[in-house]
Design an enzyme around this catalytic site. Structure first.
Site, short mmCIF file in Angstrom:
data_model
loop_
_atom_site.label_atom_id
_atom_site.label_comp_id
_atom_site.label_asym_id
_atom_site.label_seq_id
_atom_site.Cartn_x
_atom_site.Cartn_y
_atom_site.Cartn_z
N SER A 68 28.88 14.36 5.88
CA SER A 68 29.24 15.45 6.77
C SER A 68 29.73 16.64 5.97
O SER A 68 30.29 16.48 4.88
CB SER A 68 30.33 15.00 7.77
OG SER A 68 30.60 16.02 8.71
N ASP A 69 29.50 17.82 6.49
CA ASP A 69 29.99 19.02 5.84
C ASP A 69 30.29 20.08 6.88
O ASP A 69 29.65 20.12 7.95
CB ASP A 69 28.97 19.57 4.83
CG ASP A 69 29.59 20.62 3.93
OD1 ASP A 69 30.35 20.24 3.03
OD2 ASP A 69 29.35 21.82 4.16
N GLN A 70 31.26 20.91 6.58
CA GLN A 70 31.61 22.00 7.48
C GLN A 70 31.66 23.30 6.70
O GLN A 70 32.24 23.37 5.61
CB GLN A 70 32.98 21.75 8.12
CG GLN A 70 33.39 22.83 9.11
CD GLN A 70 34.77 22.57 9.68
OE1 GLN A 70 35.78 22.79 9.00
NE2 GLN A 70 34.82 22.06 10.89
#
Length: 198
Positions: A68-70
């Site tokens: 996951s990445d934001q």
């Protein structure tokens, strides 16, 4: 038993995934997270979520890996003088003051991507959260940063803590996405792969 790995060293993502009451381990991906030339904030989040999962899957090919990445993007709505700009983790007090000062009264979009890599096949989703910051005084910014010390958070705030007091409004179809892992979308991906959550 499903061997599930969260490709992250983030305590925030670990705590979020624990909400789903599934067994998993955490492995930190060794990855350069810088943006590519002319890469949009949205595409950067999607690419990095996938690359994190792939990096860990190389070491654990039998596992199902969640990456996951934001990426946060300051939008400067109504301003023709400013282009949107990506906000990283501030790392220190001065940069956090600069970020929150820039975000005062502005709209920030948070692109939170997740990829579940199973048997080499990626399954991905993206959550977009729009945060409208209220007008913040210098004193409010200083008081907030002393209280929450959000120096390891993109945008210089912790939404799950006092950071919510900085907002005028939040638009999202997944409240967990703003903290760093879109659990609604992730739960659907896991169900689609017959990995039970809860």
């Amino acid at each position: 038993m499903q061997n599930l790995i969260l490709a992250s060293s983030s305590s925030y993502r670990k705590a979020l995934l624990e909400r789903l009451q599934i067994r998993f381990t955490c492995v930190s991906p060794d990855l350069d997270e810088r943006a590519l030339n002319n890469e949009s904030a949205q595409n950067q989040a999607i690419r990095l979520a996938s690359e994190k999962a792939q990096a860990v899957a190389q070491a654990f090919p039998e596992a199902t890996v969640i990456g996951s990445d934001q990426v946060a993007e300051l939008c400067f709505v109504g301003s023709k003088n400013h282009s949107p700009r990506v906000l990283g983790k501030p790392g220190n007090h001065q940069r956090a003051v600069e970020q929150l000062s820039a975000q005062s009264g502005q709209l920030v979009k948070f692109y939170t991507a997740v990829t579940v890599l199973k048997q080499g096949v990626p399954h991905s989703a993206l959550g977009i959260t729009e945060v409208k910051f209220r007008n913040l005084s210098s004193a409010e910014i200083e008081a907030y940063l002393k209280a929450d010390t959000p120096y390891d958070c993109a945008g210089s705030f912790k939404a799950e803590s006092l950071g919510v007091s900085l907002f005028e409004s939040v638009k999202s179809d997944d409240p967990s996405a703003l903290i760093g892992l879109p659990l609604i979308k992730l739960s659907q991906l896991l169900r689609d792969l017959n990995i039970s959550a809860g």
